[in-house]
Write a protein that holds these residues in place. Structure first.
Motif, mmCIF file in Angstrom:
data_model
loop_
_atom_site.group_PDB
_atom_site.id
_atom_site.type_symbol
_atom_site.label_atom_id
_atom_site.label_comp_id
_atom_site.label_asym_id
_atom_site.label_seq_id
_atom_site.Cartn_x
_atom_site.Cartn_y
_atom_site.Cartn_z
ATOM 1 N N ASP A 57 5.348 3.698 -6.304
ATOM 2 C CA ASP A 57 4.587 2.594 -5.699
ATOM 3 C C ASP A 57 3.892 3.094 -4.431
ATOM 4 O OD1 ASP A 57 6.774 -0.287 -6.333
ATOM 5 O OD2 ASP A 57 4.985 0.411 -7.402
ATOM 6 N N GLY A 60 0.978 5.388 -5.124
ATOM 7 C CA GLY A 60 -0.209 4.649 -5.562
ATOM 8 C C GLY A 60 -0.930 3.993 -4.407
ATOM 9 N N GLN A 61 -0.146 3.416 -3.493
ATOM 10 C CA GLN A 61 -0.746 2.790 -2.316
ATOM 11 C C GLN A 61 -1.410 3.850 -1.441
ATOM 12 O OE1 GLN A 61 2.843 0.924 -1.030
ATOM 13 N NE2 GLN A 61 2.776 -0.562 -2.682
ATOM 14 N N GLU A 64 -4.835 4.865 -2.936
ATOM 15 C CA GLU A 64 -5.895 3.885 -2.676
ATOM 16 C C GLU A 64 -6.366 3.986 -1.224
ATOM 17 O OE1 GLU A 64 -7.458 1.849 -4.750
ATOM 18 O OE2 GLU A 64 -6.255 2.417 -6.502
ATOM 19 N N GLY A 135 -8.267 -7.277 0.658
ATOM 20 C CA GLY A 135 -8.096 -7.447 -0.787
ATOM 21 C C GLY A 135 -6.870 -6.703 -1.298
ATOM 22 N N PHE A 136 -6.743 -5.444 -0.920
ATOM 23 C CA PHE A 136 -5.639 -4.629 -1.406
ATOM 24 C C PHE A 136 -4.299 -5.114 -0.858
ATOM 25 C CE2 PHE A 136 -3.611 -1.265 -3.396
ATOM 26 C CZ PHE A 136 -2.793 -0.572 -2.526
ATOM 27 N N ARG A 138 -3.027 -7.956 -0.730
ATOM 28 C CA ARG A 138 -2.341 -8.959 -1.549
ATOM 29 C C ARG A 138 -1.508 -8.302 -2.642
ATOM 30 N NH1 ARG A 138 -5.433 -12.270 1.046
ATOM 31 N NH2 ARG A 138 -7.637 -11.877 0.856
ATOM 32 N N LYS A 139 -1.913 -7.123 -3.077
ATOM 33 C CA LYS A 139 -1.158 -6.388 -4.093
ATOM 34 C C LYS A 139 -0.004 -5.655 -3.427
ATOM 35 C CE LYS A 139 -0.366 -5.112 -8.156
ATOM 36 N NZ LYS A 139 0.197 -6.195 -8.963
ATOM 37 N N LYS A 142 3.189 -7.615 -2.479
ATOM 38 C CA LYS A 142 4.132 -7.955 -3.543
ATOM 39 C C LYS A 142 5.002 -6.763 -3.915
ATOM 40 C CE LYS A 142 1.338 -11.647 -5.216
ATOM 41 N NZ LYS A 142 0.804 -12.437 -6.259
ATOM 42 N N GLU A 143 4.372 -5.583 -3.938
ATOM 43 C CA GLU A 143 5.130 -4.387 -4.313
ATOM 44 C C GLU A 143 6.177 -4.063 -3.260
ATOM 45 O OE1 GLU A 143 1.891 -1.654 -5.063
ATOM 46 O OE2 GLU A 143 1.489 -2.535 -7.022
ATOM 47 N N PRO B 83 -5.274 -3.522 -12.055
ATOM 48 C CA PRO B 83 -4.041 -2.873 -12.497
ATOM 49 C C PRO B 83 -2.839 -3.796 -12.311
ATOM 50 C CG PRO B 83 -5.248 -1.496 -10.929
ATOM 51 C CD PRO B 83 -5.883 -2.842 -10.909
ATOM 52 N N THR B 84 -1.855 -3.655 -13.205
ATOM 53 C CA THR B 84 -0.638 -4.462 -13.048
ATOM 54 C C THR B 84 0.071 -4.036 -11.764
ATOM 55 O OG1 THR B 84 0.588 -2.867 -14.382
ATOM 56 C CG2 THR B 84 -0.255 -4.826 -15.513
ATOM 57 N N THR B 86 -0.198 -0.906 -8.553
ATOM 58 C CA THR B 86 -1.137 0.049 -7.959
ATOM 59 C C THR B 86 -1.015 1.443 -8.562
ATOM 60 O OG1 THR B 86 -0.875 -1.147 -5.899
ATOM 61 C CG2 THR B 86 -1.965 0.980 -5.780
ATOM 62 N N HIS B 114 -11.367 -0.590 -9.868
ATOM 63 C CA HIS B 114 -10.102 -1.296 -9.682
ATOM 64 C C HIS B 114 -10.336 -2.485 -8.774
ATOM 65 C CE1 HIS B 114 -7.365 2.350 -10.690
ATOM 66 N NE2 HIS B 114 -7.851 1.770 -11.740
ATOM 67 N N PHE B 116 -8.372 -5.402 -6.899
ATOM 68 C CA PHE B 116 -7.016 -5.824 -6.547
ATOM 69 C C PHE B 116 -6.924 -7.276 -6.107
ATOM 70 C CE2 PHE B 116 -4.699 -2.052 -7.128
ATOM 71 C CZ PHE B 116 -5.530 -0.995 -6.817
ATOM 72 N N ASP B 117 -8.071 -7.891 -5.886
ATOM 73 C CA ASP B 117 -8.036 -9.240 -5.358
ATOM 74 C C ASP B 117 -8.761 -10.159 -6.324
ATOM 75 O OD1 ASP B 117 -9.106 -10.786 -2.221
ATOM 76 O OD2 ASP B 117 -7.486 -11.285 -3.610
ATOM 77 N N PRO B 119 -4.592 -10.416 -7.075
ATOM 78 C CA PRO B 119 -3.688 -9.469 -7.710
ATOM 79 C C PRO B 119 -3.162 -9.994 -9.046
ATOM 80 C CG PRO B 119 -2.630 -10.496 -5.801
ATOM 81 C CD PRO B 119 -3.982 -11.104 -5.924
ATOM 82 N N TRP B 120 -2.849 -9.093 -9.942
ATOM 83 C CA TRP B 120 -2.358 -9.431 -11.276
ATOM 84 C C TRP B 120 -0.996 -10.126 -11.202
ATOM 85 C CZ3 TRP B 120 1.978 -7.920 -14.089
ATOM 86 C CH2 TRP B 120 1.928 -8.179 -15.473
#
Lengths: 262, 212
Positions: A57, A60-61, A64, A135-136, A138-139, A142-143, B83-84, B86, B114, B116-117, B119-120
């Motif tokens: 994880d 991946g972050q 990006e 934007g990123f 928000r993903k 969660k992770e 992506p599900t 990252t 990609h 991301f916003d 998010p999935w």
């Protein structure tokens, strides 16, 4: 000469956002590399998988973030160039993430300290003026929530486990707590950046971090030392011994055979 | 970074460019391109497509800046994927597969972005997708939007919510025997998007898609 209106920061990120993003990317990359060295060596199969997942994880972050940093920098660098060719003095991660994996207690406590910072940090980035970061975030938020929960549960288990696990956790607290102040350290240049882009306020994140740590430490019957923090300056490229070992593993192939492709 | 098999597939895609396929690419609408791409399968669970998973976002066609004989109409296709997770390693394979499909249809200027916003979440998995996952013994969480089981503080990531989540019991239904008597073994599993569980009724292990 006529005066020009100030550029909208959201539309044209200034070059100094590059160093800010690069530093966060380095935090992620170094911690990921540190955790990856444990792959295949976990105390149980499930924990080996869990730590590898957390490392992935973070990787991946980091990717990006590096890709975005390279874009802002505008020198046609790639994520690979940024990761493989900078020297130790050019890495800007905090010293906490490079601390050695002394034992499982250290690994989980370090993860708790880092994730209890990163999760509120990503939440706060949700309202910043940079399009990519908000934007990123928000993903990433969660992770990191899974990492935080996982680490918290292990700190509680180990602190309340056997006499040995308790002792090891107490040693880990004494050794790692002094590195946590650097999570919230901020120089004047960064303060200015925070103001103009509405980036996370370190003091607000510190308050949330303390709440998370209190929640966990209360259940674990642990105490966070209030002794003076170590003087850490990872953000300006000053690092401890272990980063050298981590980077030599990470960079060896590319530095020996530059441009190597699998 | 592609392996030999993948490189051969890409070369075949290029070799199959004929005046017919070229003409075809210039007359395809974004919707038709989308239908083409939607059939790309998840490399880990091949019965499920990227459409089923809900990771395929917008498909747009625009003027390309590339000028070459193979792209006389200068069309560029942009595919947005969410992506599900990252770092999901299937992302690279899915991108390569999408590229292959598009090259076979005659496109030469392809960009995969990609997004991301927003998010999935597993809420985006279609009904067909959920059915296929069930058949593969992969459990799904309740719809994220429906979660009313525990009172939630203002923000999912608040310290109060962390306290509630610690050691909370699992509500996941066993995909094999449908029993609710299951336990969470780990929040992490064989892939980034799955957690590991055990059924206390039929005693079998299984994995579940994490809600986000």
């Amino acid at each position: 000469m006529t005066s020009k209106p100030a550029k909208n920061p959201a539309k044209s990120p200034a070059k100094n956002l590059f160093k800010y993003v690069l530093a966060i990317a380095d935090d992620h990359m170094v911690l990921s590399q540190n955790l990856i060295t444990l792959c295949g060596k976990g105390p149980t199969l499930e924990e080996d998988i869990a730590v590898s997942n957390i490392a992935l994880d973070l990787l991946g972050q980091a990717r990006e973030l590096y890709t975005y940093a390279a874009q802002i920098e505008g020198k046609k660098n790639t994520e690979d160039a940024l990761v493989f060719f900078r020297t130790q003095e050019q890495f800007y991660n905090i010293q906490l993430v490079e601390q050695p994996n002394i034992d499982f207690a250290h690994v989980m406590l370090r993860q708790l300290f880092v994730s209890a910072f990163l999760n509120p940090f990503w939440v706060a980035l949700g309202t910043c003026k940079d399009g990519f970061l908000s934007g990123f975030s928000r993903k990433a938020e969660k992770e990191t929530a899974y990492h935080l929960q996982h680490a918290a549960e292990w700190v509680i288990r180990l602190a309340g486990g056997t006499q040995e696990s308790r002792e090891r956790m107490e040693v880990a607290v004494a050794r790692l707590a002094p590195y946590t102040a650097e999570l919230f350290a901020c120089d004047d240049e960064t303060h200015a950046l925070i103001k103009s882009y509405n980036l996370p306020d370190p003091q607000k994140i510190a308050a949330l971090w303390h709440e998370h740590i209190s929640t966990v430490f209360e259940r674990a019957d642990l105490t966070l030392p209030t002794a003076t923090a170590l003087h850490c300056d990872g953000r300006h490229g000053r690092h401890t011994e272990n980063l050298g070992h981590l980077l030599s593993d990470l960079q060896y192939m590319q530095k020996t055979y530059p441009g190597l492709q699998w | 970074m592609m392996d030999t098999v993948e490189m051969e597939k890409r070369q075949k895609g290029r070799d199959s460019l004929t005046p017919d396929t070229l003409a075809k690419s210039n007359t395809l609408t974004p919707d038709e391109v989308r239908q083409l791409v939607a059939q790309v399968e998840d490399p880990e669970i091949p019965v499920i497509t990227i459409e089923d998973l809900g990771i395929l976002r917008d498909v747009t066609l625009e003027k390309s800046v590339e000028k070459n004989a193979q792209n006389p109409q200068n069309t560029k296709v942009i595919i947005n994927i969410t992506p599900t997770y990252t770092a999901c390693v299937a992302n690279d394979v899915i991108s390569a597969d999408i590229t292959h499909v598009l090259e076979a249809a005659g496109f030469t200027d392809i960009e995969i972005r990609h997004q991301f916003d927003p998010p999935w979440t597993t809420d985006w998995i279609t009904a067909a997708g959920r059915q296929k996952l069930q058949e593969c013994n992969i459990a799904l969480p309740d719809k994220v939007a429906d979660k009313k089981s525990a009172p939630q503080s203002a923000h999912p990531s608040s310290p109060a919510n962390l306290a509630q989540k610690l050691f909370a019991s699992s509500q996941t239904i066993c995909p094999q025997c449908q029993s609710p008597q299951t336990e969470l073994v780990s929040q992490f599993g064989s892939t980034l998007c799955k957690s590991s569980h055990k059924c206390l009724s039929c005693q079998e292990p299984f994995e579940a898609f994490k809600c986000h």
